[in-house]
Design a protein around this motif. Structure first.
Motif, PDB file in Angstrom:
ATOM      1  N   SER A  14       0.812  -1.216   0.000  1.00  0.00           N
ATOM      2  CA  SER A  14       0.000   0.000   0.000  1.00  0.00           C
ATOM      3  C   SER A  14       0.844   1.263   0.000  1.00  0.00           C
ATOM      4  O   SER A  14       0.366   2.334  -0.328  1.00  0.00           O
ATOM      5  N   GLU A  16       3.578   3.880  -1.395  1.00  0.00           N
ATOM      6  CA  GLU A  16       4.035   4.269  -2.717  1.00  0.00           C
ATOM      7  C   GLU A  16       5.426   4.876  -2.616  1.00  0.00           C
ATOM      8  O   GLU A  16       5.721   5.665  -1.730  1.00  0.00           O
ATOM      9  N   ARG A  84      -0.693  -1.881  -9.984  1.00  0.00           N
ATOM     10  CA  ARG A  84      -0.879  -3.038  -9.105  1.00  0.00           C
ATOM     11  C   ARG A  84      -1.330  -4.306  -9.822  1.00  0.00           C
ATOM     12  O   ARG A  84      -1.562  -5.329  -9.175  1.00  0.00           O
ATOM     13  N   ARG A 156      -6.716   4.516  -2.854  1.00  0.00           N
ATOM     14  CA  ARG A 156      -5.406   3.887  -3.068  1.00  0.00           C
ATOM     15  C   ARG A 156      -4.531   3.978  -1.822  1.00  0.00           C
ATOM     16  O   ARG A 156      -3.803   3.045  -1.484  1.00  0.00           O
ATOM     17  N   ILE A 163      -7.136  -0.967  -8.688  1.00  0.00           N
ATOM     18  CA  ILE A 163      -8.284  -0.076  -8.854  1.00  0.00           C
ATOM     19  C   ILE A 163      -8.589   0.174 -10.331  1.00  0.00           C
ATOM     20  O   ILE A 163      -7.711   0.563 -11.108  1.00  0.00           O
ATOM     21  N   GLY A 182      -3.788   7.534  -9.978  1.00  0.00           N
ATOM     22  CA  GLY A 182      -3.572   6.279  -9.274  1.00  0.00           C
ATOM     23  C   GLY A 182      -4.353   5.080  -9.770  1.00  0.00           C
ATOM     24  O   GLY A 182      -4.386   4.047  -9.108  1.00  0.00           O
ATOM     25  N   ASP A 184      -5.167   1.718 -11.875  1.00  0.00           N
ATOM     26  CA  ASP A 184      -4.405   0.593 -12.418  1.00  0.00           C
ATOM     27  C   ASP A 184      -5.023   0.071 -13.703  1.00  0.00           C
ATOM     28  O   ASP A 184      -4.395  -0.683 -14.445  1.00  0.00           O
TER      29      ASP A 184
END
Length: 308
Positions: A14, A16, A84, A156, A163, A182, A184
């Protein structure tokens, strides 16, 4: 695919590495929320999709004057934080003959109106992750769904699931924006795009390491989607003109999808029996929102849907 109870979802880090990701300088949507999206849809029974797309084009035009396509492209290409693996998470489940849950987060919709007056995207996301969802879908469209691009950033930061940015992606500017906020994976709706437009947007997304879920509603759209360079096909059981849902749409179209593609059944999934039904005819995952968000505890509803 024979349905099996779903195992807990894969965990992703989780934290970044890039302190500027998601990018805090992306201009927020300029589209004001419709007070009661369901009432508007009831009064104006025209094409809901066309109405939202028209608003989206105006919104993109206005925001691209604040941050140009050249600037947003440069910023997106400089992002070093990896995505992700939205499609990868679903592929892991498919390999184990399981049906994944893409759990949706939204405040409102044209079909249901206001779903969560006290809207807490972070709390909902955490509840879905604890319930065993494989991925999340976050609505960022502002007028009918009351979404914000910042909702993806918040979600996120709060959880580790991949996501999907659920929006009406029509322009390259929005694809670059999706990477910066953010996401994915992005959604492309074939009812709103030509093949050449979809192909261009897919190429941009792939270049930014994002997955693409291509959504279809009928056999013609499916045929066009299968010609594109993407492995995830979303079959939307909702008629975008009447807003009615019928999972027979998935049952009719899923057998036409080659086995090297993933089928995601969207909308109208309300019970574990529905989930098993679409899983048995080849769906790798279901995308569910309203039936979960109508409940006081969306996480408990998600667990019940998955059979836990």
């Amino acid at each position: 695919m024979s349905f099996m109870p779903q195992r807990p979802a894969i965990a992703y880090a989780s934290s970044e590495a890039d302190g500027q990701f998601p990018d805090p300088e992306i201009p927020e949507t300029t589209t004001p929320p419709v007070e009661d999206p369901a009432a508007e849809a009831e009064v104006d029974r025209g094409d809901v999709l066309a109405r939202i797309c028209a608003r989206t084009r105006v919104d993109v035009e206005q925001r691209s004057q604040i941050m140009s396509l050249k600037e947003i492209t440069t910023r997106a290409r400089e992002v070093s934080t990896p995505t992700r693996g939205f499609g990868q998470a679903l592929q892991h489940l498919t390999a184990d003959r399981q049906v994944g849950l893409i759990a949706e987060i939204k405040k409102a919709s044209p079909s249901a109106g206001i779903l969560r007056p006290e809207y807490d995207p972070v709390g909902i996301a955490r509840a879905y992750q604890a319930a065993g969802a494989t991925c999340l879908s976050v609505l960022t469209e502002g007028s009918c769904f009351h979404g914000k691009t910042d909702d993806i950033r918040l979600v996120r930061e709060a959880c580790s699931l991949p996501i999907l940015r659920k929006d009406f992606i029509l322009d390259p500017w929005q694809v670059h924006e999706s990477r910066l906020i953010g996401a994915d994976c992005i959604l492309l709706i074939m009812a709103a795009l030509s093949e050449s437009q979809a192909s261009e947007l897919i190429a941009i997304a792939r270049g930014l390491d994002m997955d693409v879920l291509v959504e279809v509603h009928d056999e013609d759209e499916l045929t066009r989607a299968l010609a594109l360079d993407t492995f995830m096909i979303g079959i939307n059981n909702r008629n975008l003109k009447t807003l009615k849902t019928d999972i027979q749409t998935t049952i009719d179209l899923a057998p036409m999808v080659p086995p090297d593609r993933l089928v995601i059944s969207e909308s109208g999934i309300r019970t574990q029996s529905d989930l098993m039904r679409v899983g048995d005819i080849g769906a790798s995952a279901v995308l569910v929102g309203e039936s979960l968000l109508r409940q006081d505890d969306p996480g408990a509803a998600a667990r019940k849907l998955l059979g836990f």
